[in-house]
Design a protein around this motif. Structure first.
Motif, mmCIF file in Angstrom:
data_model
loop_
_atom_site.group_PDB
_atom_site.id
_atom_site.type_symbol
_atom_site.label_atom_id
_atom_site.label_comp_id
_atom_site.label_asym_id
_atom_site.label_seq_id
_atom_site.Cartn_x
_atom_site.Cartn_y
_atom_site.Cartn_z
ATOM 1 N N PRO A 1 70.699 3.034 41.867
ATOM 2 C CA PRO A 1 69.008 2.518 40.950
ATOM 3 C C PRO A 1 68.985 4.009 40.390
ATOM 4 O O PRO A 1 68.381 3.582 39.198
ATOM 5 N N ALA A 2 68.739 5.520 40.274
ATOM 6 C CA ALA A 2 68.689 6.415 39.392
ATOM 7 C C ALA A 2 68.916 6.934 38.578
ATOM 8 O O ALA A 2 69.483 7.139 37.301
ATOM 9 N N TYR A 3 70.422 6.699 38.698
ATOM 10 C CA TYR A 3 71.877 6.483 37.920
ATOM 11 C C TYR A 3 71.787 5.494 36.489
ATOM 12 O O TYR A 3 72.221 5.503 35.899
ATOM 13 N N VAL A 4 71.610 4.264 37.435
ATOM 14 C CA VAL A 4 71.100 2.834 35.954
ATOM 15 C C VAL A 4 69.526 3.563 35.057
ATOM 16 O O VAL A 4 70.036 2.805 34.089
ATOM 17 N N GLU A 5 68.589 4.241 35.851
ATOM 18 C CA GLU A 5 67.882 4.222 35.408
ATOM 19 C C GLU A 5 68.287 4.840 33.946
ATOM 20 O O GLU A 5 67.846 4.973 32.438
ATOM 21 N N GLN A 6 69.225 5.556 34.265
ATOM 22 C CA GLN A 6 69.205 6.592 32.935
ATOM 23 C C GLN A 6 70.521 6.646 32.135
ATOM 24 O O GLN A 6 70.802 6.575 30.891
ATOM 25 N N ALA A 7 71.356 5.408 33.061
ATOM 26 C CA ALA A 7 72.273 4.732 31.942
ATOM 27 C C ALA A 7 71.791 4.221 31.050
ATOM 28 O O ALA A 7 72.301 4.048 29.230
ATOM 29 N N LEU A 8 70.605 3.662 31.067
ATOM 30 C CA LEU A 8 69.516 2.946 30.704
ATOM 31 C C LEU A 8 69.321 2.851 29.196
ATOM 32 O O LEU A 8 69.157 2.241 28.100
ATOM 33 N N ARG A 9 68.907 4.550 29.162
ATOM 34 C CA ARG A 9 68.460 5.290 28.434
ATOM 35 C C ARG A 9 70.116 5.849 27.560
ATOM 36 O O ARG A 9 69.453 5.325 25.828
#
Length: 210
Positions: free
Chosen positions: A140-148
């Motif tokens: 979930p934290a990786y995805v938050e960064q990936a979306l940015r």
């Protein structure tokens, strides 16, 4: 719903030829305990990179380099792969694999460290594709960064989203499976993403940022 056909699934999994330089990296990854993507999943990554003409790619989880090689094979000749892994041993293996494959050093940027420490230092909306294949508890934290990180029209890919057939079984309730199952559903429901789940390898969840 169509009936499950194991022979067709196996045929599709073996359909893509695995180049020798990627096979060598996959075998090395298995020896190091860095589970590599299957040839079907790798071919899907190569196709996604090629179809988006991805010149800037981030990979979370280098392993021994097999998934990175699939991505590089689909990227334009001037494309750069930024790959992050906490294991120096994995990174040495990946660097050697890229050299054996004939990729010049400037085609790869191999960064050592925790992805959640490295990713915030990367530029917003500067990447065409992000591959998430690191620690499952941190997805979930990786995805938050990936979306940015990914530009509009860019692609985010999450590996292992079927998690050894556990995600599809509602009776399986361990924490990792529940986290991946919930994350897949959350991404599916987002209005700013077009999302699909490809049943190749251990499951590739593919999101296009609107």
């Amino acid at each position: 719903m169509t009936s499950f056909k194991p022979a067709s699934w196996a045929y599709a999994e073996d359909f893509a030829d695995e180049p020798q330089h990627i096979e060598a990296a996959r075998i090395q990854g298995e020896h190091l305990g860095a589970t590599p993507v299957t040839s079907a999943a790798g071919a899907a990554l190569r196709m996604l990179a090629a179809s988006t003409a991805a010149r800037t790619v981030v990979e979370i989880g280098t392993g021994a380099g097999s998934s990175g090689l699939w991505l590089l094979d689909g990227m334009p000749a001037d494309g750069v792969l930024t790959t992050i892994d906490i294991s120096m041993e994995h990174q040495r293996a990946a660097r050697a694999a890229c050299q054996r494959a004939g990729y010049p050093p400037q085609r790869t940027r191999i960064i050592s460290g925790s992805a959640l420490t490295v990713l915030p230092r990367l530029a917003d909306a500067a990447y065409d594709l992000v591959l998430v294949d690191g620690e499952k508890d941190e997805y979930p934290a990786y995805v938050e960064q990936a979306l940015r990180l990914v530009r509009r029209g860019g692609v985010i890919v999450l590996d292992n989203m079927l998690w050894h057939d556990r995600v599809a079984d509602p009776a399986v309730r361990d924490e990792t499976t529940k986290r991946l199952r919930a994350l897949g559903k959350e991404l599916r429901e987002r209005d700013d993403l077009l999302t699909t789940l490809l049943p190749v390898g251990d499951g590739l969840l593919v999101c296009v940022k609107r």
